[in-house]
Scaffold this motif. Structure first.
Motif, mmCIF file in Angstrom:
data_model
loop_
_atom_site.group_PDB
_atom_site.id
_atom_site.type_symbol
_atom_site.label_atom_id
_atom_site.label_comp_id
_atom_site.label_asym_id
_atom_site.label_seq_id
_atom_site.Cartn_x
_atom_site.Cartn_y
_atom_site.Cartn_z
ATOM 1 N N GLY A 298 0.729 -1.225 -0.145
ATOM 2 C CA GLY A 298 -0.067 0.029 0.076
ATOM 3 C C GLY A 298 0.799 1.240 0.052
ATOM 4 O O GLY A 298 0.409 2.276 0.492
ATOM 5 N N TYR A 299 1.833 1.113 -0.586
ATOM 6 C CA TYR A 299 3.064 2.555 -0.597
ATOM 7 C C TYR A 299 2.141 3.426 -1.410
ATOM 8 O O TYR A 299 1.772 3.072 -2.670
ATOM 9 C CB TYR A 299 4.253 1.989 -1.384
ATOM 10 C CG TYR A 299 5.159 2.987 -1.252
ATOM 11 C CD1 TYR A 299 5.800 3.858 -0.269
ATOM 12 C CD2 TYR A 299 5.757 3.466 -2.477
ATOM 13 C CE1 TYR A 299 6.821 4.777 -0.353
ATOM 14 C CE2 TYR A 299 6.691 4.670 -2.546
ATOM 15 C CZ TYR A 299 7.256 5.229 -1.503
ATOM 16 O OH TYR A 299 7.708 6.211 -1.555
ATOM 17 N N THR A 300 1.907 4.564 -0.876
ATOM 18 C CA THR A 300 1.349 5.688 -1.719
ATOM 19 C C THR A 300 2.322 6.894 -2.250
ATOM 20 O O THR A 300 1.865 7.674 -2.840
ATOM 21 C CB THR A 300 0.525 6.659 -0.974
ATOM 22 O OG1 THR A 300 0.939 6.933 0.321
ATOM 23 C CG2 THR A 300 -0.700 5.557 -0.338
ATOM 24 N N GLY A 301 3.805 6.658 -1.826
ATOM 25 C CA GLY A 301 4.819 7.754 -2.331
ATOM 26 C C GLY A 301 4.942 7.366 -3.798
ATOM 27 O O GLY A 301 4.470 6.776 -4.419
ATOM 28 N N ASP A 302 5.932 8.158 -4.248
ATOM 29 C CA ASP A 302 6.548 8.115 -5.754
ATOM 30 C C ASP A 302 7.362 6.965 -6.088
ATOM 31 O O ASP A 302 8.300 6.964 -5.156
ATOM 32 C CB ASP A 302 7.061 9.536 -5.755
ATOM 33 C CG ASP A 302 7.669 9.532 -7.335
ATOM 34 O OD1 ASP A 302 7.508 8.394 -8.384
ATOM 35 O OD2 ASP A 302 8.478 10.348 -7.889
ATOM 36 N N THR A 303 6.844 5.858 -6.563
ATOM 37 C CA THR A 303 7.820 4.877 -6.851
ATOM 38 C C THR A 303 9.132 5.120 -7.852
ATOM 39 O O THR A 303 9.939 4.177 -7.653
ATOM 40 C CB THR A 303 6.872 3.462 -7.419
ATOM 41 O OG1 THR A 303 6.508 3.795 -8.771
ATOM 42 C CG2 THR A 303 5.770 3.020 -6.544
ATOM 43 N N GLY A 304 9.013 6.122 -8.242
ATOM 44 C CA GLY A 304 10.062 6.699 -9.165
ATOM 45 C C GLY A 304 11.188 7.001 -8.349
ATOM 46 O O GLY A 304 12.448 7.112 -8.876
ATOM 47 N N ASP A 305 10.872 7.682 -6.903
ATOM 48 C CA ASP A 305 11.976 7.851 -5.946
ATOM 49 C C ASP A 305 12.452 6.423 -5.287
ATOM 50 O O ASP A 305 11.860 6.317 -4.272
ATOM 51 C CB ASP A 305 11.321 8.699 -5.153
ATOM 52 C CG ASP A 305 12.379 9.332 -3.905
ATOM 53 O OD1 ASP A 305 13.536 8.804 -4.044
ATOM 54 O OD2 ASP A 305 12.060 10.268 -3.393
ATOM 55 N N SER A 306 13.118 5.918 -5.940
ATOM 56 C CA SER A 306 13.646 4.326 -5.498
ATOM 57 C C SER A 306 14.146 4.490 -4.297
ATOM 58 O O SER A 306 14.127 3.380 -3.132
ATOM 59 C CB SER A 306 14.361 3.567 -6.349
ATOM 60 O OG SER A 306 15.741 4.030 -6.460
ATOM 61 N N ALA A 307 15.029 5.433 -3.909
ATOM 62 C CA ALA A 307 15.455 5.397 -2.531
ATOM 63 C C ALA A 307 14.632 5.671 -1.307
ATOM 64 O O ALA A 307 14.762 4.767 -0.566
ATOM 65 C CB ALA A 307 16.572 6.535 -2.483
ATOM 66 N N THR A 308 13.856 6.520 -1.495
ATOM 67 C CA THR A 308 12.719 6.731 -0.535
ATOM 68 C C THR A 308 11.711 5.409 -0.485
ATOM 69 O O THR A 308 11.616 5.037 0.679
ATOM 70 C CB THR A 308 11.723 8.021 -0.983
ATOM 71 O OG1 THR A 308 12.877 9.104 -0.783
ATOM 72 C CG2 THR A 308 10.786 8.100 0.048
ATOM 73 N N MET A 309 11.388 4.964 -1.652
ATOM 74 C CA MET A 309 10.607 3.745 -1.609
ATOM 75 C C MET A 309 11.309 2.563 -0.881
ATOM 76 O O MET A 309 10.786 1.874 -0.056
ATOM 77 C CB MET A 309 10.216 3.303 -3.083
ATOM 78 C CG MET A 309 9.211 1.996 -3.056
ATOM 79 S SD MET A 309 8.860 1.796 -4.714
ATOM 80 C CE MET A 309 10.343 0.842 -5.182
#
Length: 133
Positions: A97-108
């Protein structure tokens, strides 16, 4: 099977194999001794808490590579011989259920590692307290 189920089964299955009681493998004197179950059925919690750190440390040692499973979702997946590709991690993020930007792989990746440790604890894993933040 979901990616989380693959991770959980890899960890809990390795723990079961390591904790199999003596006499569960065939010997010369008892060739028909029963074998231990291969893994915990999907969705079932193990009968006793699985020491995630011990299983992961053994998995890293067996790989013979420098893998930091304590902070890296990629290294955790590599240690378990699972697909650690960006697409696999995006799929795991979707499962969780991750709602962040999956393009920002480090944060994800940071979020995924924390979410994974929490999910393992919820499913019968004994996760070190410092990884539960």
């Amino acid at each position: 099977m979901s990616i989380f189920d693959s991770i959980k089964n890899a960890i809990f299955g390795k723990a079961e194999a390591a904790e199999a009681p003596a006499g569960t493998t065939p010997t010369a004197s008892s060739p028909t001794a029963p074998s231990a179950p291969a893994s915990t059925p999907a969705g079932a919690a193990p009968s006793s808490p699985v020491d995630v750190a011990a299983v992961m440390e053994a998995a890293v040692k067996a790989k013979g590579q420098k893998l930091n499973w304590r902070t890296s979702i990629v290294d955790t997946m590599k240690a378990l011989d699972l697909d650690s590709s960006f697409s696999a991690r995006k799929e795991l993020a979707k499962e969780f259920g991750y709602t962040g930007d999956t393009g920002d792989s480090a944060t994800m990746n940071i979020w995924l590692h924390k979410a994974l440790m929490k999910k393992l604890a919820e499913n019968g894993g004994k996760v070190p307290a410092d990884l539960m933040h």
